[in-house]
Design an enzyme around this catalytic site. Structure first.
Site, mmCIF file in Angstrom:
data_model
loop_
_atom_site.group_PDB
_atom_site.id
_atom_site.type_symbol
_atom_site.label_atom_id
_atom_site.label_comp_id
_atom_site.label_asym_id
_atom_site.label_seq_id
_atom_site.Cartn_x
_atom_site.Cartn_y
_atom_site.Cartn_z
ATOM 1 C CG ASP A 63 -1.799 1.273 1.214
ATOM 2 O OD1 ASP A 63 -2.485 1.486 0.193
ATOM 3 O OD2 ASP A 63 -1.780 2.042 2.184
ATOM 4 C CB SER A 64 0.110 4.659 -1.120
ATOM 5 O OG SER A 64 -1.126 4.785 -0.442
ATOM 6 C CB CYS A 67 -2.813 1.081 -2.773
ATOM 7 S SG CYS A 67 -2.826 2.828 -3.190
ATOM 8 C CB THR A 89 -4.057 5.473 -5.902
ATOM 9 O OG1 THR A 89 -5.067 6.125 -5.131
ATOM 10 C CG2 THR A 89 -3.476 6.441 -6.894
ATOM 11 C CD GLU A 125 -2.988 9.422 6.157
ATOM 12 O OE1 GLU A 125 -2.144 10.300 6.312
ATOM 13 O OE2 GLU A 125 -2.890 8.517 5.309
ATOM 14 C CB CYS A 148 -10.145 5.532 -1.110
ATOM 15 S SG CYS A 148 -8.775 6.215 -0.153
ATOM 16 C CG HIS A 193 -7.090 6.442 4.037
ATOM 17 N ND1 HIS A 193 -6.221 5.758 3.219
ATOM 18 C CD2 HIS A 193 -6.332 7.190 4.875
ATOM 19 C CE1 HIS A 193 -4.976 6.104 3.542
ATOM 20 N NE2 HIS A 193 -5.015 6.962 4.541
HETATM 21 N N1 DGL Z 1 -4.200 4.016 -0.502
HETATM 22 C C1 DGL Z 1 -4.773 5.081 -1.316
HETATM 23 C C2 DGL Z 1 -5.954 4.514 -2.112
HETATM 24 O O1 DGL Z 1 -6.544 3.511 -1.763
HETATM 25 C C3 DGL Z 1 -5.224 6.259 -0.483
HETATM 26 C C4 DGL Z 1 -4.105 7.000 0.223
HETATM 27 C C5 DGL Z 1 -3.154 7.699 -0.716
HETATM 28 O O2 DGL Z 1 -3.560 8.643 -1.438
HETATM 29 O O3 DGL Z 1 -1.989 7.318 -0.720
HETATM 30 O O4 DGL Z 1 -6.300 5.068 -3.112
#
Ligand code: DGL
Length: 275
Positions: A12-13, A75, A77, A152, A187, A189
C-alpha cells in the site's frame, strides 16, 4: 510434519492497506503476511502514473524477496494506475482491489447504477468505470480527496468529516444518479468511515467495501495458488505471523497503523527504496 505457511505480500501507499490486511487475515488466518507501506511517498492519490507505478514495482520486488508468494496491491490508486505494470514485473500472482470491488458491486446492484468514491488519481484513471462498464453497470466516479487526511487525523466520527462527506455525496448522487443503489468505497481509508458514510448516504444505497471483496477474491485464489497448503500438513497457527515494512517513520507507522488494523503493530522495519 509441518509445511511452511504461505506468505501473502500486501502493498500500500501508506497505512490504508492495513484495512485490506485486516480483512485478509480474518479470512485467511492460515497464511503469514508481509505488509509494505510506502509512507515516504504518501499520498499516492495525487501522484503521476509514472511515480506511482515505479514505486509499486519496487515494493513488489521487495515483498517477493521477502518470500511473498502472492501479492495484493491493497491500494486503489496503485491498482488503478499500475496493476498491469506490477503484474508484468512480478514473478508471482498479483491481485488488485478494483476488479474485486467491481465484482461485489455487480452482485449488490439491482438497477445497475453505481457511485464510486476514491482519490483524484483513481477517479481520473476511470479504472472503476471501465471495470463496472465491463459488467454492464453504469458508474459515477467522484473524487473525495479531503477524506484521506481527515481519516489520518483520526476524525472518523467528527462533524467536519460528516459535513465534508455529505457535500461530496450530494454531488455524487446528483444529476441522474439519485437512484444509484450501490456505492463502492474505492479508497483504502474509507472503510474507517463506513458508519459515518452510511449516515450521509441515501438509505436505499448498499455500501461495497473493496477491502472485504478483495480479501474474498484472494481467499478464493489462494486455494488455487497454493494448492493443498490449507489442507495438507500446513502448520495451523490461529494467529498469522505479520511483518511490517515502512519507508518513513516506523513510530508513526505503529501509531497510525493500529487505527487501520484494529490492534497494536509491533516490529516495523524501516526500508529505503532507491529512487
Ligand atoms: N491508498 C490510497 C488509495 O486507496 C489512499 C491514500 C493515498 O492517497 O496514498 O487510493
Amino acid at each position: 510434519m509441518s509445511t511452511r505457511r504461505p506468505t501473502i505480500g500486501v502493498f500500500d501507499s501508506g497505512f490504508g492497506g492495513l484495512t485490506v490486511l485486516k480483512a485478509l487475515y480474518e479470512l485467511i488466518p492460515e497464511a503469514d503476511y508481509a505488509h509494505f507501506g510506502d509512507t515516504a511517498r504518501l499520498p499516492c492519490g495525487s501522484k503521476s502514473v509514472e511515480t506511482a507505478a515505479r514505486a509499486a514495482v519496487e515494493a513488489a520486488h521487495f515483498l517477493e524477496s521477502h518470500g511473498a508468494q502472492t501479492l495484493v496491491i491493497a491500494c486503489n490508486t496503485a491498482t488503478a494506475l499500475a496493476l498491469d505494470r506490477i503484474t508484468v514485473a512480478a514473478h508471482v500472482p498479483v491481485v488488485g482491489v478494483v476488479e474485486p470491488g467491481a465484482d461485489a458491486a455487480a452482485i449488490a446492484s439491482r438497477n445497475r447504477k453505481v457511485v464510486v468514491i476514491g482519490t483524484h488519481a483513481t477517479v481520473s484513471s476511470h479504472a472503476y468505470r471501465k471495470a463496472l462498464d465491463a459488467r454492464g453497470l453504469e458508474a459515477r466516479e467522484k473524487a473525495c480527496p479531503l477524506l484521506v487526511p481527515l481519516v489520518e487525523e483520526g476524525w472518523v466520527e467528527h462533524p467536519v468529516t460528516q459535513e465534508v462527506a455529505r457535500i461530496y455525496l450530494a454531488e455524487a448522487f446528483a444529476d441522474g444518479f439519485h437512484d444509484a443503489d450501490t456505492m463502492v468505497l474505492g479508497c483504502t481509508h474509507y472503510p474507517l468511515l463506513k458508519p459515518l458514510l452510511q449516515r450521509v448516504t441515501p438509505v436505499h444505497v448498499s455500501i461495497v467495501d473493496s477491502a472485504e471483496s478483495t480479501a474474498r477474491a484472494v481467499a478464493t485464489r489462494f486455494q488455487q495458488l497454493v494448492p493443498s497448503s490449507l489442507s495438507n500438513g500446513t502448520e495451523r497457527r490461529s494467529v498469522p505471523r505479520m511483518k511490517f515494512f515502512a519507508t518513513d517513520s516506523t513510530e508513526k507507522f505503529q501509531q497510525l497503523g493500529q487505527r487501520f488494523l484494529g490492534h497494536p503493530i509491533e516490529n516495523v522495519q524501516h526500508v529505503d527504496l532507491k529512487e
